[in-house]
Design an enzyme around this catalytic site. Structure first.
Site: not given
Ligand code: IMP
Length: 498
Positions: A313, A414
């Site tokens: 993100c 989105r």
């Molecule tokens: P991770 O577990 O830290 O990889 O985060 C996953 C979460 O990041 C997802 O459940 C979303 O809420 C968020 N997310 C997914 N795609 C994006 C993006 O492109 N930009 C910002 N947040 C994202």
């Protein structure tokens, strides 16, 4: 002058540590329950539960049908991504719902069909056994993949190759799955057709489904013993999408949005509750108490919380919006508890984005989250929808954000704009089967809970004692002042992952 300026920095999960509580005999790790509410339902408060406090993120590189099936078997749920056509998302949900069941209403064959005709249906459905019935639905026999060879018997009629009713173990008018299971287990057969008094086929029970259930005691299923299926939706095409998902018998919907504190989201939740009152809907993402109130008053049955913390993100950098996940959990858990006191409705909260390790899961739960959502953790698994690639002799899997260039086609939906990205694309190290990884993750969570002297997540919320730690104490908590052997170096890397 800004309406509100908070001078206290917001905190991440990494900054907290748990203090031990007295461990009683019955708080040993194997006695600990990780059961937690998935979503509140006005109709039946007790209906939607997870058996582990972990769900996979609604992302193209994370949650397809295979993840949905395996994670539901292991006690959690995959939020099937909506950045795909309505048709293909519906197929994924149908695949999860049709994966197994207790009483199955199977596709039937007619005795005068050819083996070739049946084989076509076998290829389309993936099912290898079919009951054969006459035009009144009276059961005549069974045909399975062992009863023919397509190269030899393509032109034969089914009635010439099927096992006739005289040689099939059948049961009559059974409505209790346990009773059906017992007959099947005693019968040495793999399939039990259940007939009514006129010999008409009512249902079928498969032994593989029973075995599956025995192997997966934490499995999350609906009242018909079919795996639970959760679909994410967006605030643009939801009317059409929900209509289609409902036909595939989706259990729960979750709105996928980086910013859930919007009138679009309120409208979507209200529309779903009015038109599909039997399907609870999860809202989000929000990071303030005001946002939480807004969504639950609109009718959200659970709320995803977190903004800007995801591993892929870049929202915080691009837009300057976001909040540390620990502070978000603390704040929203307070709002959830207040809402519960006022209304008697317990609305679960889901910590999402930036849960980087097992200890982060544990800290999020201790701070008040009901479960966590993770993307990167699951992207590394065999069951994620991507293919493995080898880079510098290391097996990797691609992982990309829903707001990244790679998810471009759907980015506008989105993120509602196409001028800049909010996510990146990268690689994560392949970790093997979800089942093996989860086993270790859950063992660590249970062990922490045991150290804190609690037996379930509700108690964890009530009794956990946490302390903010300094950067130096985090450093002290890692391996220090020794030369590590190569093997332990590898282990150290793993620990940031698991
Ligand atoms: P991770 O577990 O830290 O990889 O985060 C996953 C979460 O990041 C997802 O459940 C979303 O809420 C968020 N997310 C997914 N795609 C994006 C993006 O492109 N930009 C910002 N947040 C994202």
């Amino acid at each position: 002058m800004a309406k509100n300026i908070i001078h206290e920095p917001s905190r991440t999960l990494m900054e907290y540590r748990l203090l031990p509580g007295l461990t009683e005999i019955d708080a040993s790790p194997k006695e600990i329950s990780l059961r937690t509410p998935l979503v509140y339902s006005v109709k039946d408060e007790k209906k939607y539960y997870l058996n582990i406090p972990i769900v996979s993120a609604a992302m193209q590189s994370v949650s397809g049908a295979r993840m949905g099936i395996e994670l539901a078997k292991l006690g959690g749920a995959a939020f099937i991504f909506c950045s795909q056509t309505i048709e293909s998302q519906t197929r994924m949900i149908a695949k999860i719902k049709q994966h197994k069941a207790g009483f199955v209403k199977p596709k039937t064959m007619k005795p005068d069909m050819t083996i070739a005709e049946m084989y076509k249906v076998r290829k389309e459905t993936g099912h290898s056994s079919f009951p054969v019935v006459d035009s009144d639905g009276v059961f005549l026999g069974l045909i399975s993949k062992w009863d023919y060879d397509i190269s030899l018997h393509a032109d034969f009629l089914i009635k010439d190759r099927m096992i006739p009713i005289e040689n099939v173990k059948v049961a009559r008018n059974i409505v209790d799955l346990k009773e059906a299971n017992n007959i099947l287990l005693e019968s040495h057969k793999s399939v039990l057709p259940i007939l009514d008094n006129d010999g008409k086929l009512l249902n079928i029970v498969f032994r593989k489904d029973i075995n599956d259930q025995l192997d997966n005691p934490l499995e999350v299923h609906d009242e018909k013993k079919r795996l639970i299926a959760v679909a994410s939706i967006n605030t643009h095409d939801y009317e059409e999408r929900v209509k289609s998902l409902e036909k595939a018998e989706v259990d729960v919907l979750a709105i996928d949005s980086s910013d859930g504190f919007t009138v679009y989201q309120k409208n979507a939740i209200e529309w779903i509750n009015k038109n599909y009152p039997d399907i609870p809907v999860i809202g989000g993402n929000i990071i303030t108490q005001e946002g939480f109130r807004f969504l639950v008053e609109a009718g959200a049955g659970a709320v995803k919380i977190g903004m800007g913390g995801g591993s892929i993100c870049i929202t915080q950098e691009q837009k300057g919006t976001g909040r540390g996940l620990a502070t978000t959990v603390i704040d929203i858990a307070e709002a959830r508890d207040k809402y519960f006191k006022e209304t008697g409705k317990y609305i679960p909260i889901v910590a999402d984005g930036g849960v980087t390790s097992t200890k982060d899961i544990t800290i999020a739960l201790a701070l008040g989250a009901d479960y966590v959502m993770m993307g990167r953790y699951f992207a590394r698994m065999e069951e994620s929808p991507t293919d493995k690639i080898v880079v510098n002799n290391r097996v990797m899997k691609p992982y990309w954000g829903e707001g990244s260039v790679r998810a471009h086609d759907w980015k506008m939906k989105r993120y509602n704009q196409a001028k800049f990205v909010e996510g990146v694309e990268g690689l994560v190290e392949y970790a093997g089967r979800l089942r093996d990884n989860l086993e270790e993750t859950l063992a660590k969570i249970r062990s922490s809970m045991s150290t804190c002297g609690v037996k379930n997540i509700r108690e964890f919320h009530e009794k956990a004692e946490l302390e903010l730690v300094s950067a130096l104490s985090i450093r002290e908590g890692k391996v220090h002042d020794i030369y590590q052997m190569t093997e332990s170096n590898e282990k150290k890397e793993d620990e940031t992952t698991n």
